[in-house]
Design a protein around this motif. Structure first.
Motif, PDB file in Angstrom:
ATOM      1  N   VAL A  17       0.845  -1.202   0.000  1.00  0.00           N
ATOM      2  CA  VAL A  17       0.000   0.000   0.000  1.00  0.00           C
ATOM      3  C   VAL A  17       0.878   1.250   0.000  1.00  0.00           C
ATOM      4  CG1 VAL A  17      -1.806   1.252   1.225  1.00  0.00           C
ATOM      5  CG2 VAL A  17      -1.817  -1.240   1.229  1.00  0.00           C
ATOM      6  N   GLU A  18       1.970   1.201   0.744  1.00  0.00           N
ATOM      7  CA  GLU A  18       2.904   2.326   0.784  1.00  0.00           C
ATOM      8  C   GLU A  18       3.539   2.558  -0.582  1.00  0.00           C
ATOM      9  OE1 GLU A  18       7.155   2.846   2.866  1.00  0.00           O
ATOM     10  OE2 GLU A  18       5.491   2.713   4.302  1.00  0.00           O
ATOM     11  N   PHE A  19       3.840   1.477  -1.293  1.00  0.00           N
ATOM     12  CA  PHE A  19       4.423   1.588  -2.631  1.00  0.00           C
ATOM     13  C   PHE A  19       3.487   2.350  -3.565  1.00  0.00           C
ATOM     14  CE2 PHE A  19       4.907  -0.112  -6.957  1.00  0.00           C
ATOM     15  CZ  PHE A  19       6.242   0.187  -7.197  1.00  0.00           C
ATOM     16  N   VAL A  20       2.199   2.059  -3.502  1.00  0.00           N
ATOM     17  CA  VAL A  20       1.216   2.759  -4.334  1.00  0.00           C
ATOM     18  C   VAL A  20       1.159   4.239  -3.959  1.00  0.00           C
ATOM     19  CG1 VAL A  20      -1.218   2.894  -4.977  1.00  0.00           C
ATOM     20  CG2 VAL A  20      -0.139   0.666  -4.662  1.00  0.00           C
ATOM     21  N   ALA A  21       1.280   4.528  -2.665  1.00  0.00           N
ATOM     22  CA  ALA A  21       1.184   5.913  -2.186  1.00  0.00           C
ATOM     23  C   ALA A  21       2.353   6.767  -2.645  1.00  0.00           C
ATOM     24  CB  ALA A  21       1.097   5.933  -0.663  1.00  0.00           C
ATOM     25  N   GLU A  22       3.444   6.147  -3.029  1.00  0.00           N
ATOM     26  CA  GLU A  22       4.629   6.907  -3.429  1.00  0.00           C
ATOM     27  C   GLU A  22       4.416   7.683  -4.722  1.00  0.00           C
ATOM     28  OE1 GLU A  22       7.798   4.106  -3.576  1.00  0.00           O
ATOM     29  OE2 GLU A  22       8.100   4.095  -1.405  1.00  0.00           O
ATOM     30  N   ASP A  23       3.330   7.422  -5.436  1.00  0.00           N
ATOM     31  CA  ASP A  23       3.020   8.178  -6.652  1.00  0.00           C
ATOM     32  C   ASP A  23       2.267   9.479  -6.351  1.00  0.00           C
ATOM     33  OD1 ASP A  23       4.248   6.482  -8.473  1.00  0.00           O
ATOM     34  OD2 ASP A  23       2.473   5.222  -8.696  1.00  0.00           O
ATOM     35  N   GLU A  24       1.901   9.690  -5.097  1.00  0.00           N
ATOM     36  CA  GLU A  24       1.221  10.939  -4.725  1.00  0.00           C
ATOM     37  C   GLU A  24       2.157  12.137  -4.948  1.00  0.00           C
ATOM     38  OE1 GLU A  24      -2.083  11.390  -3.511  1.00  0.00           O
ATOM     39  OE2 GLU A  24      -2.207   9.363  -4.330  1.00  0.00           O
ATOM     40  N   ILE A  25       1.579  13.249  -5.367  1.00  0.00           N
ATOM     41  CA  ILE A  25       2.370  14.434  -5.690  1.00  0.00           C
ATOM     42  C   ILE A  25       2.575  15.306  -4.446  1.00  0.00           C
ATOM     43  CG2 ILE A  25       2.492  16.519  -7.095  1.00  0.00           C
ATOM     44  CD1 ILE A  25       2.824  13.965  -8.679  1.00  0.00           C
ATOM     45  N   VAL A  26       3.815  15.725  -4.233  1.00  0.00           N
ATOM     46  CA  VAL A  26       4.151  16.636  -3.136  1.00  0.00           C
ATOM     47  C   VAL A  26       4.995  17.777  -3.696  1.00  0.00           C
ATOM     48  CG1 VAL A  26       4.067  14.846  -1.363  1.00  0.00           C
ATOM     49  CG2 VAL A  26       6.224  15.308  -2.553  1.00  0.00           C
ATOM     50  N   GLU A  27       5.205  18.779  -2.874  1.00  0.00           N
ATOM     51  CA  GLU A  27       5.976  19.939  -3.302  1.00  0.00           C
ATOM     52  C   GLU A  27       7.337  19.941  -2.615  1.00  0.00           C
ATOM     53  OE1 GLU A  27       4.529  24.275  -4.494  1.00  0.00           O
ATOM     54  OE2 GLU A  27       4.681  24.056  -2.313  1.00  0.00           O
ATOM     55  N   ILE A  28       8.369  20.196  -3.392  1.00  0.00           N
ATOM     56  CA  ILE A  28       9.721  20.259  -2.847  1.00  0.00           C
ATOM     57  C   ILE A  28      10.340  21.614  -3.174  1.00  0.00           C
ATOM     58  CG2 ILE A  28      10.032  17.764  -3.110  1.00  0.00           C
ATOM     59  CD1 ILE A  28      11.855  18.401  -5.530  1.00  0.00           C
ATOM     60  N   VAL A  29      11.405  21.943  -2.445  1.00  0.00           N
ATOM     61  CA  VAL A  29      12.195  23.142  -2.728  1.00  0.00           C
ATOM     62  C   VAL A  29      13.622  22.676  -3.004  1.00  0.00           C
ATOM     63  CG1 VAL A  29      13.005  25.370  -1.903  1.00  0.00           C
ATOM     64  CG2 VAL A  29      10.737  24.538  -1.228  1.00  0.00           C
ATOM     65  N   PRO A  30      14.027  22.609  -4.268  1.00  0.00           N
ATOM     66  CA  PRO A  30      15.377  22.120  -4.589  1.00  0.00           C
ATOM     67  C   PRO A  30      16.451  23.095  -4.108  1.00  0.00           C
ATOM     68  CG  PRO A  30      13.922  22.116  -6.521  1.00  0.00           C
ATOM     69  CD  PRO A  30      13.250  22.921  -5.466  1.00  0.00           C
ATOM     70  N   ASN A  31      17.635  22.590  -3.879  1.00  0.00           N
ATOM     71  CA  ASN A  31      18.787  23.449  -3.582  1.00  0.00           C
ATOM     72  C   ASN A  31      19.876  23.254  -4.635  1.00  0.00           C
ATOM     73  OD1 ASN A  31      19.949  20.973  -2.914  1.00  0.00           O
ATOM     74  ND2 ASN A  31      19.543  21.260  -0.726  1.00  0.00           N
ATOM     75  N   ILE A  32      19.487  22.698  -5.784  1.00  0.00           N
ATOM     76  CA  ILE A  32      20.417  22.458  -6.889  1.00  0.00           C
ATOM     77  C   ILE A  32      19.754  22.882  -8.194  1.00  0.00           C
ATOM     78  CG2 ILE A  32      21.581  20.505  -5.769  1.00  0.00           C
ATOM     79  CD1 ILE A  32      19.818  18.693  -7.622  1.00  0.00           C
ATOM     80  N   ARG A  33      20.574  23.008  -9.224  1.00  0.00           N
ATOM     81  CA  ARG A  33      20.067  23.238 -10.572  1.00  0.00           C
ATOM     82  C   ARG A  33      20.192  21.916 -11.342  1.00  0.00           C
ATOM     83  NH1 ARG A  33      19.576  27.785 -13.867  1.00  0.00           N
ATOM     84  NH2 ARG A  33      20.497  29.053 -12.202  1.00  0.00           N
ATOM     85  N   MET A  34      19.097  21.482 -11.944  1.00  0.00           N
ATOM     86  CA  MET A  34      19.102  20.197 -12.640  1.00  0.00           C
ATOM     87  C   MET A  34      18.094  20.223 -13.776  1.00  0.00           C
ATOM     88  SD  MET A  34      18.848  16.380 -10.953  1.00  0.00           S
ATOM     89  CE  MET A  34      17.218  16.669 -10.246  1.00  0.00           C
TER      90      MET A  34
END
Length: 211
Positions: A17-34
């Protein structure tokens, strides 16, 4: 509830069930350029330092492990919001408050991998555990009201983990009632399913001639 501690009673294991949940969208703040990442599930990025962007939870965790971003806590995962949900859950013994379908798995992953990004992490964890306990108690209470006249059970706003634990109990309980109240009906259904399809008589067969 027994299913909380015994994964064999659930249809899927907690890790599945946790594996399926990993597709949920969240917001991040990167500290790199990529550059942008081109995945089968979609394109994410490009990434610029201190500019928020949305990615799947699995990607957020992967970047977090490499110290390449911070993960923003979802709006529902604050002390004020969770306190309101907990109070509403306690005041409504027959209703479940709307929460993300994977709220249990999302919170677990964030506590495991991004605890330093969560404000008041200890209190937030405590509130989520209280909410989960109250909701499971409601489910147990609802199961006690099932009788032989019950044909369906509607539980609105259950989460993925809650559904995974409750569904086997529901199915087995209803099957037990049906079997106890109408054994002849079940026996008739079994006989019908196992009965062979009659072959139509097409008359006498003719022997094939050899050439």
């Amino acid at each position: 509830m027994a299913g909380q501690s015994d994964p064999h009673l659930s249809i899927f294991s907690p890790s599945e069930v946790e594996f399926v949940a990993e597709d949920e969208i969240v917001e991040i703040v990167p500290n790199i350029r990529m550059d942008a990442l081109n995945m089968i599930c979609g394109d994410f990025g490009p990434f610029f330092p201190q500019i928020p962007t949305k990615v799947p939870l699995w990607l957020a965790v992967a970047l977090k492990k490499r110290s390449k971003c911070t993960i923003r806590t979802p709006d529902w995962m604050t002390v004020d919001r969770l306190t309101q949900v907990l109070e509403a859950e306690r005041e409504s013994p027959r209703e479940f408050q709307p929460l993300p379908f994977h709220y249990i798995e999302i919170s677990k992953l964030l506590f495991d991998h991004a605890r330093d990004d969560i404000s008041d992490a200890y209190l937030v964890r405590s509130l989520i555990e209280d909410i989960r306990d109250v909701r499971f108690h409601k489910v147990e209470t609802g199961l006690e009201t099932i009788s032989g006249r019950t044909h369906a059970v509607k539980l609105k706003n259950l989460s993925a983990m809650e559904v995974n634990i409750v569904r086997p109990f529901m199915v087995r309980t209803l099957q037990a009632f049906y079997k106890h109240d109408s054994p002849q009906m079940i026996q008739q259904a079994d006989n019908t399913g196992s009965r062979a399809t009659p072959v139509t008589d097409r008359g006498p067969r003719r022997d094939l001639r050899r050439r």
